[in-house]
Design a protein around this motif. Structure first.
Motif, PDB file in Angstrom:
ATOM      1  N   ARG A   1       0.769  -1.140   0.031  1.00 33.38           N
ATOM      2  CA  ARG A   1       0.168  -0.079  -0.056  1.00 33.38           C
ATOM      3  C   ARG A   1       0.777   1.291   0.156  1.00 33.38           C
ATOM      4  O   ARG A   1       0.606   2.133  -0.819  1.00 33.38           O
ATOM      5  CB  ARG A   1      -0.828  -0.128   1.017  1.00 33.38           C
ATOM      6  CG  ARG A   1      -2.143  -0.891   1.003  1.00 33.38           C
ATOM      7  CD  ARG A   1      -3.070  -0.486   2.282  1.00 33.38           C
ATOM      8  NE  ARG A   1      -2.746  -0.794   3.487  1.00 33.38           N
ATOM      9  CZ  ARG A   1      -2.593  -1.793   4.322  1.00 33.38           C
ATOM     10  NH1 ARG A   1      -3.154  -2.966   3.835  1.00 33.38           N
ATOM     11  NH2 ARG A   1      -2.159  -1.913   5.415  1.00 33.38           N
ATOM     12  N   ARG A   2       1.994   1.171   0.875  1.00 35.90           N
ATOM     13  CA  ARG A   2       2.857   2.572   0.898  1.00 35.90           C
ATOM     14  C   ARG A   2       3.542   2.461  -0.645  1.00 35.90           C
ATOM     15  O   ARG A   2       3.696   3.807  -0.761  1.00 35.90           O
ATOM     16  CB  ARG A   2       3.881   2.236   2.021  1.00 35.90           C
ATOM     17  CG  ARG A   2       3.259   2.023   3.534  1.00 35.90           C
ATOM     18  CD  ARG A   2       2.470   3.278   3.786  1.00 35.90           C
ATOM     19  NE  ARG A   2       1.821   3.441   5.099  1.00 35.90           N
ATOM     20  CZ  ARG A   2       0.612   2.842   5.287  1.00 35.90           C
ATOM     21  NH1 ARG A   2      -0.140   2.194   4.398  1.00 35.90           N
ATOM     22  NH2 ARG A   2       0.139   2.723   6.418  1.00 35.90           N
ATOM     23  N   GLY A   3       3.721   1.479  -1.251  1.00 35.32           N
ATOM     24  CA  GLY A   3       4.599   1.750  -2.585  1.00 35.32           C
ATOM     25  C   GLY A   3       3.550   2.206  -3.495  1.00 35.32           C
ATOM     26  O   GLY A   3       3.969   3.214  -4.260  1.00 35.32           O
ATOM     27  N   SER A   4       2.376   1.624  -3.677  1.00 37.50           N
ATOM     28  CA  SER A   4       1.460   2.307  -4.379  1.00 37.50           C
ATOM     29  C   SER A   4       1.019   3.760  -4.153  1.00 37.50           C
ATOM     30  O   SER A   4       0.999   4.433  -5.213  1.00 37.50           O
ATOM     31  CB  SER A   4       0.143   1.567  -4.275  1.00 37.50           C
ATOM     32  OG  SER A   4       0.232   0.169  -4.597  1.00 37.50           O
ATOM     33  N   ASP A   5       0.851   4.062  -2.989  1.00 35.98           N
ATOM     34  CA  ASP A   5       0.760   5.416  -2.523  1.00 35.98           C
ATOM     35  C   ASP A   5       2.070   6.248  -3.057  1.00 35.98           C
ATOM     36  O   ASP A   5       1.819   7.325  -3.653  1.00 35.98           O
ATOM     37  CB  ASP A   5       0.544   5.673  -1.199  1.00 35.98           C
ATOM     38  CG  ASP A   5      -0.702   5.025  -0.539  1.00 35.98           C
ATOM     39  OD1 ASP A   5      -1.801   4.687  -1.378  1.00 35.98           O
ATOM     40  OD2 ASP A   5      -0.484   4.927   0.781  1.00 35.98           O
ATOM     41  N   LEU A   6       3.081   5.770  -2.879  1.00 34.57           N
ATOM     42  CA  LEU A   6       4.428   6.349  -3.201  1.00 34.57           C
ATOM     43  C   LEU A   6       4.649   6.753  -4.902  1.00 34.57           C
ATOM     44  O   LEU A   6       4.938   7.812  -5.299  1.00 34.57           O
ATOM     45  CB  LEU A   6       5.662   5.863  -3.077  1.00 34.57           C
ATOM     46  CG  LEU A   6       6.944   6.487  -3.161  1.00 34.57           C
ATOM     47  CD1 LEU A   6       6.872   7.889  -2.487  1.00 34.57           C
ATOM     48  CD2 LEU A   6       7.965   5.490  -2.814  1.00 34.57           C
ATOM     49  N   GLU A   7       3.959   5.571  -5.414  1.00 37.78           N
ATOM     50  CA  GLU A   7       3.652   5.664  -7.071  1.00 37.78           C
ATOM     51  C   GLU A   7       2.932   6.680  -7.539  1.00 37.78           C
ATOM     52  O   GLU A   7       3.122   7.562  -8.320  1.00 37.78           O
ATOM     53  CB  GLU A   7       3.645   4.380  -7.567  1.00 37.78           C
ATOM     54  CG  GLU A   7       4.571   3.203  -7.473  1.00 37.78           C
ATOM     55  CD  GLU A   7       5.920   3.628  -8.235  1.00 37.78           C
ATOM     56  OE1 GLU A   7       5.891   4.499  -9.428  1.00 37.78           O
ATOM     57  OE2 GLU A   7       6.906   3.466  -7.661  1.00 37.78           O
ATOM     58  N   HIS A   8       1.825   6.711  -6.857  1.00 37.42           N
ATOM     59  CA  HIS A   8       0.719   7.730  -7.135  1.00 37.42           C
ATOM     60  C   HIS A   8       1.161   9.333  -6.852  1.00 37.42           C
ATOM     61  O   HIS A   8       0.991  10.070  -7.678  1.00 37.42           O
ATOM     62  CB  HIS A   8      -0.464   7.522  -6.145  1.00 37.42           C
ATOM     63  CG  HIS A   8      -1.349   6.413  -6.437  1.00 37.42           C
ATOM     64  ND1 HIS A   8      -2.229   5.548  -5.667  1.00 37.42           N
ATOM     65  CD2 HIS A   8      -1.002   5.704  -7.782  1.00 37.42           C
ATOM     66  CE1 HIS A   8      -2.558   4.417  -6.285  1.00 37.42           C
ATOM     67  NE2 HIS A   8      -2.095   4.445  -7.609  1.00 37.42           N
ATOM     68  N   VAL A   9       2.044   9.523  -5.828  1.00 39.45           N
ATOM     69  CA  VAL A   9       2.443  10.596  -5.521  1.00 39.45           C
ATOM     70  C   VAL A   9       3.496  10.851  -6.480  1.00 39.45           C
ATOM     71  O   VAL A   9       3.572  12.226  -6.810  1.00 39.45           O
ATOM     72  CB  VAL A   9       3.228  10.596  -3.989  1.00 39.45           C
ATOM     73  CG1 VAL A   9       3.825  12.035  -3.607  1.00 39.45           C
ATOM     74  CG2 VAL A   9       1.949  10.421  -2.954  1.00 39.45           C
ATOM     75  N   ARG A  10       4.371  10.160  -6.978  1.00 36.19           N
ATOM     76  CA  ARG A  10       5.422  10.458  -7.777  1.00 36.19           C
ATOM     77  C   ARG A  10       4.801  10.886  -8.999  1.00 36.19           C
ATOM     78  O   ARG A  10       5.329  11.799  -9.918  1.00 36.19           O
ATOM     79  CB  ARG A  10       6.430   9.118  -7.912  1.00 36.19           C
ATOM     80  CG  ARG A  10       7.684   9.421  -9.073  1.00 36.19           C
ATOM     81  CD  ARG A  10       8.625   8.049  -9.025  1.00 36.19           C
ATOM     82  NE  ARG A  10       9.058   7.839  -7.965  1.00 36.19           N
ATOM     83  CZ  ARG A  10       8.822   6.537  -7.171  1.00 36.19           C
ATOM     84  NH1 ARG A  10       7.803   6.066  -7.740  1.00 36.19           N
ATOM     85  NH2 ARG A  10       9.452   6.362  -6.347  1.00 36.19           N
ATOM     86  N   ALA A  11       3.808   9.848  -9.536  1.00 39.19           N
ATOM     87  CA  ALA A  11       3.223  10.315 -10.686  1.00 39.19           C
ATOM     88  C   ALA A  11       2.293  11.536 -10.745  1.00 39.19           C
ATOM     89  O   ALA A  11       2.687  12.560 -11.662  1.00 39.19           O
ATOM     90  CB  ALA A  11       1.992   9.315 -11.428  1.00 39.19           C
ATOM     91  N   ARG A  12       1.762  11.945  -9.629  1.00 38.64           N
ATOM     92  CA  ARG A  12       1.289  13.416  -9.455  1.00 38.64           C
ATOM     93  C   ARG A  12       2.482  14.467  -9.544  1.00 38.64           C
ATOM     94  O   ARG A  12       2.121  15.554 -10.096  1.00 38.64           O
ATOM     95  CB  ARG A  12       0.420  13.446  -8.284  1.00 38.64           C
ATOM     96  CG  ARG A  12      -0.398  14.603  -8.019  1.00 38.64           C
ATOM     97  CD  ARG A  12      -1.027  14.635  -6.648  1.00 38.64           C
ATOM     98  NE  ARG A  12      -2.004  13.420  -6.615  1.00 38.64           N
ATOM     99  CZ  ARG A  12      -2.566  13.186  -5.421  1.00 38.64           C
ATOM    100  NH1 ARG A  12      -2.192  13.639  -4.250  1.00 38.64           N
ATOM    101  NH2 ARG A  12      -3.405  11.981  -5.692  1.00 38.64           N
ATOM    102  N   LEU A  13       3.279  14.164  -8.743  1.00 40.23           N
ATOM    103  CA  LEU A  13       4.275  15.221  -8.989  1.00 40.23           C
ATOM    104  C   LEU A  13       5.034  15.464 -10.335  1.00 40.23           C
ATOM    105  O   LEU A  13       5.456  16.466 -10.734  1.00 40.23           O
ATOM    106  CB  LEU A  13       5.501  14.876  -7.763  1.00 40.23           C
ATOM    107  CG  LEU A  13       5.161  14.924  -6.296  1.00 40.23           C
ATOM    108  CD1 LEU A  13       6.331  14.394  -5.753  1.00 40.23           C
ATOM    109  CD2 LEU A  13       4.835  16.419  -6.146  1.00 40.23           C
ATOM    110  N   THR A  14       5.251  14.399 -10.842  1.00 36.12           N
ATOM    111  CA  THR A  14       5.695  14.327 -12.299  1.00 36.12           C
ATOM    112  C   THR A  14       4.760  15.063 -13.187  1.00 36.12           C
ATOM    113  O   THR A  14       5.221  16.047 -13.993  1.00 36.12           O
ATOM    114  CB  THR A  14       5.927  12.924 -12.844  1.00 36.12           C
ATOM    115  OG1 THR A  14       6.827  12.213 -12.008  1.00 36.12           O
ATOM    116  CG2 THR A  14       6.486  13.140 -14.240  1.00 36.12           C
ATOM    117  N   THR A  15       3.411  15.018 -12.828  1.00 32.56           N
ATOM    118  CA  THR A  15       2.383  15.602 -13.764  1.00 32.56           C
ATOM    119  C   THR A  15       2.510  17.085 -13.402  1.00 32.56           C
ATOM    120  O   THR A  15       2.295  18.108 -14.405  1.00 32.56           O
ATOM    121  CB  THR A  15       1.085  14.957 -13.540  1.00 32.56           C
ATOM    122  OG1 THR A  15       0.944  13.701 -13.943  1.00 32.56           O
ATOM    123  CG2 THR A  15       0.039  15.864 -14.361  1.00 32.56           C
TER     124      THR A  15
END
Length: 428
Positions: A339-353
């Motif tokens: 769950r923490r990895g998925s959350d991190l990926e979501h945050v990373r994608a949001r930051l990239t966007t």
């Protein structure tokens, strides 16, 4: 000779004897009670000589009486009898001896003796000498028995033989005394004191065979009764037969009706004790065997219980619980990490966007004003201000334009009005 004597003028012996005789002669006649210890009446003489003894103390008095008075008294005037005499003290001038010249002798009757014993009994009872609370129990098996009795008497034989028959190893310390007559009480008291002071003697026995009331009078004497009460060692009284009850029976710690009974009560019977020990040993053996059997059954029942039959069963169950909990913990941790990895990926994608690189990739550019240094070199460590309005630059200013794949440097053109340039700059 009425003047007092001095070392320079001493009195002669005859003077002293005469004065004592004159002083005693002035004394009146008295009635005296005692026990006749000696009677001497020789034929052919006119005077009989007697010794009157106090039964309760070692005190005696010489008596003189007409020979006819003694002969007329008959059996009443005999050694060992208690009498009452009437006489006048006299001092024999020639020998310097004191005697009582008696003119009447009366025998003390048995009724009067019994009345005096009864009065003494009440006196001793009132003082508490008969109190059962003061009685001490003789030891079960005495180390040594003190025996006070007459020499070669039947009472001694009965006590010793019966005690020895019951317990062969019994020990005796025997004190022989007079058991009747004028010398009985002093000798009994002395023997009692000797045995009471002996640390080896555990019990003292007063033993005498049967006899008349006059014969047993010493055992109702006040001095002997008080001596028995004062003993620290338990005292057993075995006087006479069953009907005989002298006062010492009430004072003693244990009363035996006869010397034979005393011999039986002093020590236990060896045969009976041996049988009792055998019975107790058998009972103890059975009790011990029963206890062992009961405990053995208890141990067998405990050993048959599941916990003791398979001691590792509980450990295995707890081990399975630990393994299950450990796997659950590992799965929970892994799910948390996922769950923490998925959350991190979501945050990373949001930051990239939302980041500047994505904006630049869509065709936007970042314009920064370069310092007017006069050269083309740019200090990479120096911060460059971002151009936010066209009014912030003028003709000839250099700017740095950053696009998606790099950055270029440009110079603001000249000749065109600022407003026109501003409109051109706002055109996409």
């Amino acid at each position: 000779m009425s003047s007092p004597s001095t070392p320079e003028q001493p009195w002669p012996v005859r003077t002293v004897a005469r004065k004592i005789a004159e002083w005693i002669d002035r004394l009146g006649a008295v009635w005296v009670e005692g026990q006749l210890a000696q009677v001497t009446a020789r034929a052919g003489t006119g005077t009989a000589f007697l010794v009157l003894r106090d039964p309760a103390a070692d005190v005696s008095l010489q008596l003189t009486a007409p020979i006819g008075l003694v002969r007329d008294g008959g059996a009443a005037v005999a050694e060992g009898n208690r009498v009452i005499v009437h006489g006048k003290p006299s001092f024999f001038y020639g020998r310097g001896t004191l005697s009582l010249r008696v003119d009447e002798i009366r025998a003390v009757g048995i009724g009067e003796l019994l009345a005096r014993i009864e009065r003494l009994r009440k006196l001793l009872a009132a003082e508490g000498l008969f109190d059962p609370a003061l009685k001490r129990r003789p030891p079960f098996l005495p180390h040594c028995i003190g025996l006070i009795t007459g020499r070669a008497s039947a009472a001694e034989h009965d006590v010793v033989s019966n005690a020895t028959a019951r317990w062969p190893s019994v020990r005796f310390r025997i004190e022989h005394t007079a058991t009747q007559g004028a010398l009985a009480v002093p000798q009994l008291v002395d023997a009692l004191g000797v045995l009471d002071r002996d640390p080896d003697v555990d019990v003292i026995v007063l033993a005498r065979g049967g006899g008349s009331a006059e014969d047993l009078l010493p055992f109702s004497d006040e001095t002997l009764c008080r001596a028995v009460a004062a003993c620290r060692t338990p005292v057993v009284s075995a006087i006479g037969h069953e009907p005989d009850t002298p006062l010492v029976d009430h004072v003693a710690d244990v009363r035996c009706s006869t010397p034979t009974e005393a011999g039986r009560r002093l020590v236990p019977d060896l045969a009976e004790e041996t049988a009792r020990i055998a019975t107790l040993r058998d009972r103890a053996r059975r009790a011990l065997a029963g206890w062992v059997d009961r405990e053995q059954r208890l141990l067998t029942a405990l050993r048959a219980r599941p916990v003791l039959a398979d001691p590792l069963r509980m450990l295995d169950a707890r081990g399975e619980d630990v393994t299950r909990l450990r796997e659950a913990a590992r799965a929970s941790v892994l799910r948390g990490l996922d769950r923490r990895g998925s959350d991190l990926e979501h945050v990373r994608a949001r930051l990239t966007t939302l980041g500047p690189a994505a904006t630049l990739a869509r065709g936007y550019a970042v314009v920064q004003r370069l310092p007017a240094t006069g050269g083309d070199a740019i200090d990479p460590a120096a911060p460059l201000p971002v151009l936010r309005a066209v009014t912030e630059v003028g003709d000839g200013d250099r700017v740095r334009i950053r696009v998606a794949d790099g950055a270029v440097t440009a110079v603001i053109g000249t000749g065109a009005p600022k407003k026109t340039r501003a409109k051109k700059a706002s055109t996409p």
